[in-house]
Design a protein around this motif. Structure first.
Motif, PDB file in Angstrom:
ATOM      1  N   ASN A  18     -31.863  53.710  38.801  1.00  0.00           N
ATOM      2  CA  ASN A  18     -31.204  53.870  40.171  1.00  0.00           C
ATOM      3  C   ASN A  18     -29.657  54.469  39.844  1.00  0.00           C
ATOM      4  OD1 ASN A  18     -29.470  51.474  39.017  1.00  0.00           O
ATOM      5  ND2 ASN A  18     -31.078  50.319  39.458  1.00  0.00           N
ATOM      6  N   ARG A  19     -28.990  54.260  41.008  1.00  0.00           N
ATOM      7  CA  ARG A  19     -27.737  54.929  40.962  1.00  0.00           C
ATOM      8  C   ARG A  19     -26.551  54.052  40.109  1.00  0.00           C
ATOM      9  NH1 ARG A  19     -26.242  55.449  47.060  1.00  0.00           N
ATOM     10  NH2 ARG A  19     -27.388  53.441  47.039  1.00  0.00           N
ATOM     11  N   ARG A  20     -26.742  52.841  39.830  1.00  0.00           N
ATOM     12  CA  ARG A  20     -25.741  51.939  39.263  1.00  0.00           C
ATOM     13  C   ARG A  20     -26.111  52.236  37.533  1.00  0.00           C
ATOM     14  NH1 ARG A  20     -27.039  47.114  39.351  1.00  0.00           N
ATOM     15  NH2 ARG A  20     -28.919  47.168  40.569  1.00  0.00           N
ATOM     16  N   GLU A  21     -27.206  52.170  37.422  1.00  0.00           N
ATOM     17  CA  GLU A  21     -27.748  52.550  35.941  1.00  0.00           C
ATOM     18  C   GLU A  21     -27.320  54.201  35.418  1.00  0.00           C
ATOM     19  OE1 GLU A  21     -31.947  49.647  35.630  1.00  0.00           O
ATOM     20  OE2 GLU A  21     -31.802  51.810  36.352  1.00  0.00           O
ATOM     21  N   ARG A  57     -41.704  51.198  42.336  1.00  0.00           N
ATOM     22  CA  ARG A  57     -40.251  51.268  42.490  1.00  0.00           C
ATOM     23  C   ARG A  57     -39.728  51.895  41.164  1.00  0.00           C
ATOM     24  NH1 ARG A  57     -38.455  48.505  47.343  1.00  0.00           N
ATOM     25  NH2 ARG A  57     -40.121  48.746  48.599  1.00  0.00           N
ATOM     26  N   THR A  58     -40.234  51.457  39.777  1.00  0.00           N
ATOM     27  CA  THR A  58     -39.746  51.840  38.701  1.00  0.00           C
ATOM     28  C   THR A  58     -40.520  52.922  37.894  1.00  0.00           C
ATOM     29  OG1 THR A  58     -40.820  50.147  37.637  1.00  0.00           O
ATOM     30  CG2 THR A  58     -38.629  49.448  38.517  1.00  0.00           C
ATOM     31  N   GLY A  76     -36.832  57.347  36.939  1.00  0.00           N
ATOM     32  CA  GLY A  76     -36.760  55.923  37.744  1.00  0.00           C
ATOM     33  C   GLY A  76     -35.335  55.198  37.529  1.00  0.00           C
ATOM     34  N   TRP A 120     -33.204  62.189  36.062  1.00  0.00           N
ATOM     35  CA  TRP A 120     -33.280  61.942  37.368  1.00  0.00           C
ATOM     36  C   TRP A 120     -35.101  61.732  37.542  1.00  0.00           C
ATOM     37  CZ3 TRP A 120     -37.285  65.076  39.635  1.00  0.00           C
ATOM     38  CH2 TRP A 120     -37.434  66.368  38.893  1.00  0.00           C
ATOM     39  N   ASP A 137     -35.279  43.887  37.187  1.00  0.00           N
ATOM     40  CA  ASP A 137     -35.456  44.956  38.376  1.00  0.00           C
ATOM     41  C   ASP A 137     -35.754  44.084  39.537  1.00  0.00           C
ATOM     42  OD1 ASP A 137     -35.175  47.310  36.985  1.00  0.00           O
ATOM     43  OD2 ASP A 137     -37.224  47.558  36.244  1.00  0.00           O
TER      44      ASP A 137
END
Length: 574
Positions: free
Chosen positions: A326-329, A533-534, A324, A321, A542
């Motif tokens: 995302n939910r798909r990754e 964002r990352t 960075g 967590w 990205d």
């Protein structure tokens, strides 16, 4: 008798190789086919072979895993450590511990094992398998975004020390409860990781120096690397370190340094890795009797599904967590907790220590591996595409031939076949935008070699011979690529119609394209948008959504986005 054993062993290899194309048609991992062939040739199968030589299986398993990890290390780019090292190490240590404890809780409940045996089983099945992960990532045509692929590859190559440490500690505790202490256990862990890392790095640099210093027949270079890797592996084991971690790191260093005849080394080691996987899974398949798995099927299925759907996702969420993703990754990494040869090899530890429930633990671990390969292995590629984690990839050369001439430097001769829709219409050679320090050597068409004149037209079916350097390979592959990619992976569909520099300011983009970014200051650069964002580690593919615009990272350099694709979001602009 010896000749009969050789005949049977050779036939098993032939059958496995002949059946391997079924893996693509049926969507199953090719390793599963090798395992099934071994089971069918075993005591309960058509072959009727009774094999119970655990010492031999343990030796073959360790040597095969070493070869696989060396090959996987040489194919791991050092740049991936920039993105994937910290999350992978968290998964390889804390994640393995969480998985072991979670699996132990389920095993205690389902099989009624006492706590030491349950924890031992959890430790055995706690690590993902490098052979399975490398095989599926590299053999299914998947080109995942770097954050995901780097994390999975580094995790699978580095989580064995933790699993081995937990297994050895619990085997010792089960056989002699008063023989150890917490301090001794921690010392073993430090030895496994510390000595393994030091020997791997030192051994890798020594292998590079020795390989470059030698003037050998080209075919001997791959053998020199294989023998040197095994030397590093065995020496690390002799010092009570993790030989698996050492040979993986040695391979990473070797694969990321200028090494003489490297393309030939990789080509030969690809075959060696496949041979190692074949032998490993065949011999492990021989060890198990399917009739002994049936009574465990119910509980084994509960444990396997809990591991896939609950325990692995919890371990991933708890450790990744802060990085960075995302939910798909996170969802995909949770799913790709592939179990393979490593848990079966680790399950031999209690058998060789003659623990009371050793056979039961071995059969349970084997069943978990089977379910993992069937459920996760067969769905990994479709899931990656469903989650849109692929990024566009260029064409790989059909063959790479190192020149091994001082005046040529690092240049290689690369052969690129032209295929796909992009080459249906002929294009003149002069229209190609080749990378710097690259030259066309010739064009082969219908068994004839054509000189590279500017007006020579290239078309589908031609093979272009190019002199170039290895670092230009990705760019060169995109220039010569013509394969038909899925619609969402086509260059314009994926990156958009416009290409901007990463240092372009939002205010300038607003003025040029008439777009308003109210939520961000105009003096912010596009690269800084991605960094925010990352969490500082952007990768190609990205995306940052700003109002009606989607920014897509098109090229990166050392944690900095250098090229950005801009496209309008049709869902927003409708």
């Amino acid at each position: 008798m010896d000749s009969l054993l050789i005949l049977i062993g050779a036939l098993m290899l032939v059958i496995s190789i002949v059946l391997s194309p079924l893996s693509a048609r049926l969507g199953m991992p090719v390793l599963l086919i090798f395992l099934i062939v071994g089971m069918l040739m075993g005591e309960d199968g058509a072959g009727g072979i009774r094999f119970d030589n655990f010492e031999l299986a343990f030796l073959v398993g360790n040597l095969a895993l070493a070869v696989i990890l060396l090959d996987g290390g040489m194919r791991t780019r050092a740049d991936t450590f920039r993105v994937g090292l910290r999350p992978a190490l968290m998964l390889a240590t804390v994640g393995v511990s969480i998985t072991a404890v979670g699996a132990a809780l389920v095993a205690h409940w389902v099989f009624g094992l006492h706590w030491i045996a349950a924890l031992l089983l959890g430790a055995i099945i706690s690590s993902t398998d490098a052979a399975a992960v490398f095989s599926l990532l590299q053999g299914r045509g998947l080109h995942l975004n770097e954050r995901v692929s780097a994390t999975l590859e580094i995790e699978s190559g580095s989580n064995d020390p933790m699993a081995i440490f937990l297994t050895i500690m619990l085997v010792t505790l089960a056989s002699a409860p008063d023989s150890g202490s917490v301090g001794q256990a921690l010392l073993i862990l430090v030895q496994q990781f510390g000595i393994g890392a030091l020997m791997g790095v030192a051994g890798g640099y020594l292998m590079v120096a020795v390989t470059n210093a030698m003037r050998l027949t080209p075919s001997l270079y791959p053998l020199l690397v294989a023998a040197s890797g095994m030397t590093v592996f065995a020496a690390t084991l002799a010092l009570d370190g993790s030989g698996f971690l050492a040979i993986y790191l040695a391979g990473v260093i070797l694969g990321n340094k200028p090494v003489r005849m490297m393309p030939m080394i990789l080509q030969v080691h690809d075959g060696l890795a496949w041979l190692a996987q074949l032998c490993l899974f065949l011999i492990l398949g021989l060890l198990v009797n399917p009739s002994e798995l049936l009574p465990l099927a119910g509980g084994g299925l509960v444990l396997s599904l809990a591991l896939i759907f609950v325990i692995r996702p919890l371990a991933v969420m708890a450790t990744l967590w802060p990085f960075g993703f995302n939910r798909r990754e996170l969802g995909f990494i949770s799913w790709v907790g592939l179990r393979g040869a490593v848990p079966i090899v680790l399950a031999l530890f209690p058998v060789m220590a003659d623990l009371p429930e050793a056979w039961r633990l071995f059969d349970i671990a084997f069943f978990v591996v089977l379910v993992s390969l069937i459920v996760q292995g067969t769905t990994m590629a479709p899931l990656a595409r469903k989650l849109r984690l692929e990024v566009p990839a260029g064409e790989d050369p059909y063959r790479r031939l190192p020149l091994d001439v001082a005046a040529a430097g690092d240049h290689e001769l690369m052969l690129f076949p032209l295929r796909g829709e992009a080459w249906q219409q002929p294009r003149p050679l002069s229209a190609l935008k080749l990378p710097p320090n690259t030259a066309i050597a010739g064009v082969f068409r219908q068994r004839l070699c054509h000189a590279p004149t500017p007006d020579l037209e290239l078309t589908s079916g031609d093979v272009v011979a190019v002199f170039s350097e290895p670092e230009r390979l990705t760019e060169l592959g995109k220039v010569l690529s013509g394969r038909h990619a899925p619609q969402h992976l086509a260059e314009r569909a994926f990156f958009g119609d416009f290409v901007l520099n990463g240092d372009a300011l939002l205010g300038d983009v607003e003025q040029v394209y008439g777009i308003e970014f109210d939520e961000l200051p105009p003096e912010l650069s596009l690269a800084e948008c991605f960094a925010r964002r990352t969490k500082g580690h952007p990768v190609v593919g990205d995306k940052v959504i700003l109002g009606p615009v989607i920014l897509v990272a098109r090229a990166t350099d050392a944690d900095q986005v250098t090229k950005v694709g801009l496209k309008m979001d049709p869902q927003i602009t409708k």
